[in-house]
Write an enzyme that holds these catalytic residues in place. Structure first.
Site, PDB file in Angstrom:
ATOM      1  N   ASN A 208       4.129  12.475   1.463  1.00  0.00           N
ATOM      2  CA  ASN A 208       5.336  12.392   2.300  1.00  0.00           C
ATOM      3  C   ASN A 208       6.568  12.578   1.419  1.00  0.00           C
ATOM      4  O   ASN A 208       6.451  12.818   0.216  1.00  0.00           O
ATOM      5  CB  ASN A 208       5.370  11.063   3.058  1.00  0.00           C
ATOM      6  CG  ASN A 208       5.352   9.883   2.108  1.00  0.00           C
ATOM      7  OD1 ASN A 208       6.243   9.719   1.289  1.00  0.00           O
ATOM      8  ND2 ASN A 208       4.303   9.070   2.181  1.00  0.00           N
ATOM      9  N   ASP A 277      -1.042   6.380   5.487  1.00  0.00           N
ATOM     10  CA  ASP A 277      -1.864   5.529   6.353  1.00  0.00           C
ATOM     11  C   ASP A 277      -3.285   6.068   6.491  1.00  0.00           C
ATOM     12  O   ASP A 277      -4.206   5.331   6.791  1.00  0.00           O
ATOM     13  CB  ASP A 277      -1.233   5.443   7.755  1.00  0.00           C
ATOM     14  CG  ASP A 277      -0.003   4.550   7.753  1.00  0.00           C
ATOM     15  OD1 ASP A 277      -0.038   3.514   7.052  1.00  0.00           O
ATOM     16  OD2 ASP A 277       0.992   4.880   8.417  1.00  0.00           O
ATOM     17  N   LYS A 287     -12.263  24.328  -4.214  1.00  0.00           N
ATOM     18  CA  LYS A 287     -11.143  24.734  -3.366  1.00  0.00           C
ATOM     19  C   LYS A 287     -11.657  25.180  -1.987  1.00  0.00           C
ATOM     20  O   LYS A 287     -12.606  25.980  -1.910  1.00  0.00           O
ATOM     21  CB  LYS A 287     -10.392  25.884  -4.063  1.00  0.00           C
ATOM     22  CG  LYS A 287      -9.156  26.291  -3.324  1.00  0.00           C
ATOM     23  CD  LYS A 287      -8.456  27.418  -4.058  1.00  0.00           C
ATOM     24  CE  LYS A 287      -7.368  27.997  -3.177  1.00  0.00           C
ATOM     25  NZ  LYS A 287      -6.820  29.230  -3.722  1.00  0.00           N
ATOM     26  N   PHE A 323       9.281  -2.923   4.293  1.00  0.00           N
ATOM     27  CA  PHE A 323      10.195  -1.890   4.767  1.00  0.00           C
ATOM     28  C   PHE A 323       9.611  -1.319   6.044  1.00  0.00           C
ATOM     29  O   PHE A 323       8.394  -1.355   6.247  1.00  0.00           O
ATOM     30  CB  PHE A 323      10.352  -0.768   3.727  1.00  0.00           C
ATOM     31  CG  PHE A 323      11.433  -1.026   2.730  1.00  0.00           C
ATOM     32  CD1 PHE A 323      11.265  -1.963   1.729  1.00  0.00           C
ATOM     33  CD2 PHE A 323      12.644  -0.327   2.794  1.00  0.00           C
ATOM     34  CE1 PHE A 323      12.266  -2.217   0.816  1.00  0.00           C
ATOM     35  CE2 PHE A 323      13.655  -0.570   1.885  1.00  0.00           C
ATOM     36  CZ  PHE A 323      13.468  -1.513   0.890  1.00  0.00           C
ATOM     37  N   LYS A 337       6.207  -5.049  12.875  1.00  0.00           N
ATOM     38  CA  LYS A 337       5.599  -4.996  11.531  1.00  0.00           C
ATOM     39  C   LYS A 337       5.876  -6.281  10.748  1.00  0.00           C
ATOM     40  O   LYS A 337       5.030  -6.753   9.991  1.00  0.00           O
ATOM     41  CB  LYS A 337       6.148  -3.788  10.748  1.00  0.00           C
ATOM     42  CG  LYS A 337       5.564  -2.481  11.248  1.00  0.00           C
ATOM     43  CD  LYS A 337       6.176  -1.260  10.584  1.00  0.00           C
ATOM     44  CE  LYS A 337       5.629   0.012  11.223  1.00  0.00           C
ATOM     45  NZ  LYS A 337       6.309   1.223  10.780  1.00  0.00           N
ATOM     46  N   LYS A 341       2.508  -8.071   9.542  1.00  0.00           N
ATOM     47  CA  LYS A 341       2.183  -8.015   8.104  1.00  0.00           C
ATOM     48  C   LYS A 341       2.621  -9.291   7.377  1.00  0.00           C
ATOM     49  O   LYS A 341       2.513  -9.380   6.160  1.00  0.00           O
ATOM     50  CB  LYS A 341       2.828  -6.766   7.479  1.00  0.00           C
ATOM     51  CG  LYS A 341       2.403  -5.475   8.218  1.00  0.00           C
ATOM     52  CD  LYS A 341       2.681  -4.211   7.443  1.00  0.00           C
ATOM     53  CE  LYS A 341       2.452  -2.984   8.313  1.00  0.00           C
ATOM     54  NZ  LYS A 341       2.094  -1.799   7.534  1.00  0.00           N
TER      55      LYS A 341
HETATM   56  O1  PMT Z   1      11.510   6.633  -1.800  1.00  0.00           O
HETATM   57  P1  PMT Z   1      12.817   7.053  -1.164  1.00  0.00           P
HETATM   58  O2  PMT Z   1      12.986   8.558  -1.110  1.00  0.00           O
HETATM   59  O3  PMT Z   1      13.998   6.361  -1.784  1.00  0.00           O
HETATM   60  O4  PMT Z   1      12.779   6.591   0.372  1.00  0.00           O
HETATM   61  C1  PMT Z   1      12.813   5.244   0.692  1.00  0.00           C
HETATM   62  C2  PMT Z   1      11.813   4.905   1.834  1.00  0.00           C
HETATM   63  C3  PMT Z   1      12.221   5.597   3.102  1.00  0.00           C
HETATM   64  C4  PMT Z   1      10.390   5.319   1.430  1.00  0.00           C
HETATM   65  C5  PMT Z   1      11.874   3.339   1.996  1.00  0.00           C
HETATM   66  O5  PMT Z   1      13.185   2.979   2.329  1.00  0.00           O
HETATM   67  C6  PMT Z   1      10.910   2.868   3.083  1.00  0.00           C
HETATM   68  O6  PMT Z   1      11.233   2.809   4.261  1.00  0.00           O
HETATM   69  N1  PMT Z   1       9.672   2.492   2.695  1.00  0.00           N
HETATM   70  C7  PMT Z   1       8.565   2.146   3.609  1.00  0.00           C
HETATM   71  C8  PMT Z   1       7.922   3.403   4.130  1.00  0.00           C
HETATM   72  C9  PMT Z   1       6.735   3.103   5.033  1.00  0.00           C
HETATM   73  O7  PMT Z   1       5.615   3.332   4.672  1.00  0.00           O
HETATM   74  O8  PMT Z   1       7.068   2.498   6.124  1.00  0.00           O
HETATM   75  P2  PMT Z   1       6.015   2.064   7.277  1.00  0.00           P
HETATM   76  O9  PMT Z   1       6.896   1.639   8.387  1.00  0.00           O
HETATM   77  O10 PMT Z   1       5.021   3.112   7.492  1.00  0.00           O
HETATM   78  O11 PMT Z   1       5.259   0.814   6.659  1.00  0.00           O
HETATM   79  C10 PMT Z   1       5.667  -0.544   6.862  1.00  0.00           C
HETATM   80  C11 PMT Z   1       5.407  -1.360   5.606  1.00  0.00           C
HETATM   81  O12 PMT Z   1       4.004  -1.411   5.333  1.00  0.00           O
HETATM   82  C12 PMT Z   1       6.065  -0.830   4.364  1.00  0.00           C
HETATM   83  O13 PMT Z   1       6.535  -1.923   3.624  1.00  0.00           O
HETATM   84  C13 PMT Z   1       4.928  -0.103   3.640  1.00  0.00           C
HETATM   85  O14 PMT Z   1       5.113  -0.132   2.226  1.00  0.00           O
HETATM   86  C14 PMT Z   1       3.728  -0.929   4.051  1.00  0.00           C
HETATM   87  N2  PMT Z   1       2.449  -0.170   4.111  1.00  0.00           N
HETATM   88  C15 PMT Z   1       2.339   0.930   4.900  1.00  0.00           C
HETATM   89  C16 PMT Z   1       1.132   1.602   4.971  1.00  0.00           C
HETATM   90  C17 PMT Z   1       0.037   1.122   4.211  1.00  0.00           C
HETATM   91  N3  PMT Z   1      -1.126   1.743   4.262  1.00  0.00           N
HETATM   92  N4  PMT Z   1       0.184   0.047   3.445  1.00  0.00           N
HETATM   93  C18 PMT Z   1       1.361  -0.621   3.387  1.00  0.00           C
HETATM   94  O15 PMT Z   1       1.493  -1.612   2.667  1.00  0.00           O
END
Ligand code: PMT
Length: 401
Positions: A208, A277, A287, A323, A337, A341
């Protein structure tokens, strides 16, 4: 950032004097008042006019001149200094100060001041490694003087080795961090940052747009504030902040495992990474070739572990900050979330907004905590967002006692 602070910059005689001009310029841009003291040796390399022009102040050179043109501002340099930086610092000046010799304006000011004194040594490798120089530095360190380690590199004398003055950007960073309150000292903070990448075959992967900027700013701020920081990061082009333990990972499963190594002993986990995810169910060893007979390529994906949800269930005394990267229903999804979480608070960013989210230097966030309090913030630098997040972390840590 350094507004109303006087930095006394002692410039001693070595070829790295030219780099000290850059230090002055950087400090001025941060609004510091810079008073430059040059030793006789330093003036052989660069004219005082250079430093006068860059600092907008008269350059201080001779002790007795200072006294004849008696001026409280000038002779009180020792008292005015919020910090004395000696860059470049020669073996000679280090030796004099270590021996209590005050035979020029710079060494006299150092002797008369109670401010923090920071040396950025620059000299030939053999001189730097000389046991007398090393012993002088050890003596000064024990007395509370600080040193910015020189780098290894090709020196002006043609030798290769240790003794190259640290870069101005790093020296100025050191100065800035000297003024930051170490209010997170003694705390262990784990930060995840950047994207993860999920391979399809030896040449392709899915990922991403996360650049890691948000997470790296948090790691830097935490380290500047005295915390012991572990930064677990997916692939990024960023230089890890100084003083943090940098753990590089590729996949979400790698990140999951690495977080597990540090989770039990940490005080805070900040999940700013954007882990994938899903991952392809199988990774081809060779390949994947183009198939002439069909226009479609079907890949089956399987779910990756949800790192935050997993450790959220296991948390006992840790503070967990999440986040939420959303493109719609920001508050609704983020609140969901937060609960699912088990975060203490969540930083929601609408990544479809200009100036927010992925791969920009700014962010626009709303913080929602587990007591139901919601605060909206205007657009700001990610460094500033990091400060706000860690201020909140600090209050929560204090609450826990
Ligand atoms: O890296 P930059 O370019 O500075 O951009 C910053 C950002 C947009 C990446 C950052 O600000 C941000 O939003 N990070 C979280 C991105 C994300 O995965 O969001 P989510 O809404 O999908 O996940 C929710 C939370 O679960 C997040 O804290 C994530 O780290 C966590 N997660 C998600 C998926 C997963 N498999 N395991 C996790 O722990």
């Amino acid at each position: 950032m350094l507004k109303d602070k006087t930095i006394v910059l002692g410039v001693t005689g070595g070829i790295a004097v030219y780099k000290a001009a850059d230090i002055v310029s950087r400090l001025k841009k941060l609004n510091a008042n810079v008073e430059v003291i040059m030793t006789e040796g330093a003036t052989e390399f660069v004219s005082p006019l250079t430093f006068q022009t860059l600092s907008n102040n008269v350059v201080h050179r001779k002790m007795f001149n200072e006294i004849t043109s008696y001026d409280v501002e000038h002779i009180s340099l020792a008292q005015k200094a919020a910090l004395i930086l000696i860059a470049p610092a020669t073996a000679n000046t280090i030796g004099k100060i270590a021996s209590g010799i005050a035979d020029n304006l710079l060494t006299t000011v150092v002797m008369a001041s109670t401010s923090k004194v920071v040396f950025a040594p620059a000299m030939n490798t053999k001189m730097y490694q000389n046991p007398i120089v090393q012993a002088n530095m050890e003596k000064l360190k024990k007395l509370g003087y600080e040193f910015i380690k020189p780098a290894k590199g090709l020196l002006a004398c043609g030798d290769y080795g240790e003794g190259k003055m640290a870069e101005p950007v790093d020296i100025v960073e050191y100065v800035i961090s000297s003024f930051i309150d170490k209010d997170l000292k003694g705390k262990k903070i784990v930060v995840t940052a950047g994207p993860t990448i999920e391979p399809l075959d030896p040449v392709r992967y899915m990922t991403n747009h996360s650049s890691g900027k948000m997470g790296y700013c948090i790691a830097k701020e935490a380290a500047d504030r005295g915390a012991e920081v572990v930064l677990i990061s997916g692939p990024t082009y960023l230089e890890p902040p100084k003083g943090v333990k940098h753990v590089r990972v590729n996949t979400t499963e790698d990140m999951f495992e690495e977080v597990g190594k540090y989770f039990d002993t940490c005080d805070v986990l900040v999940k700013s990474a954007a882990p994938a995810d899903y991952r392809p169910e199988t990774v081809s060893n060779t390949k994947i070739k183009k198939n002439k007979d069909t226009d479609e390529l079907n890949i089956k994906y399987v779910k990756n572990p949800d790192i935050a949800a997993h450790y959220g269930k296991m948390k006992n005394n840790q503070i967990m900050v999440g986040f939420a990267a959303e493109t719609e229903n920001l508050l609704q999804y983020a609140s969901k979330k937060l609960k699912e979480k088990n975060f203490d608070f969540i930083v929601a960013n609408d990544v479809s907004k200009e100036g927010a989210g992925f791969n920009v230097d700014t962010n626009i966030v709303t913080i929602i905590d587990n007591k139901g309090e919601t605060t909206n913030y205007p657009i700001m630098d990610k460094a500033q967002v990091a400060r706000i997040i860690l201020d909140k972390v600090k209050y929560l840590l204090e609450d826990k006692g």
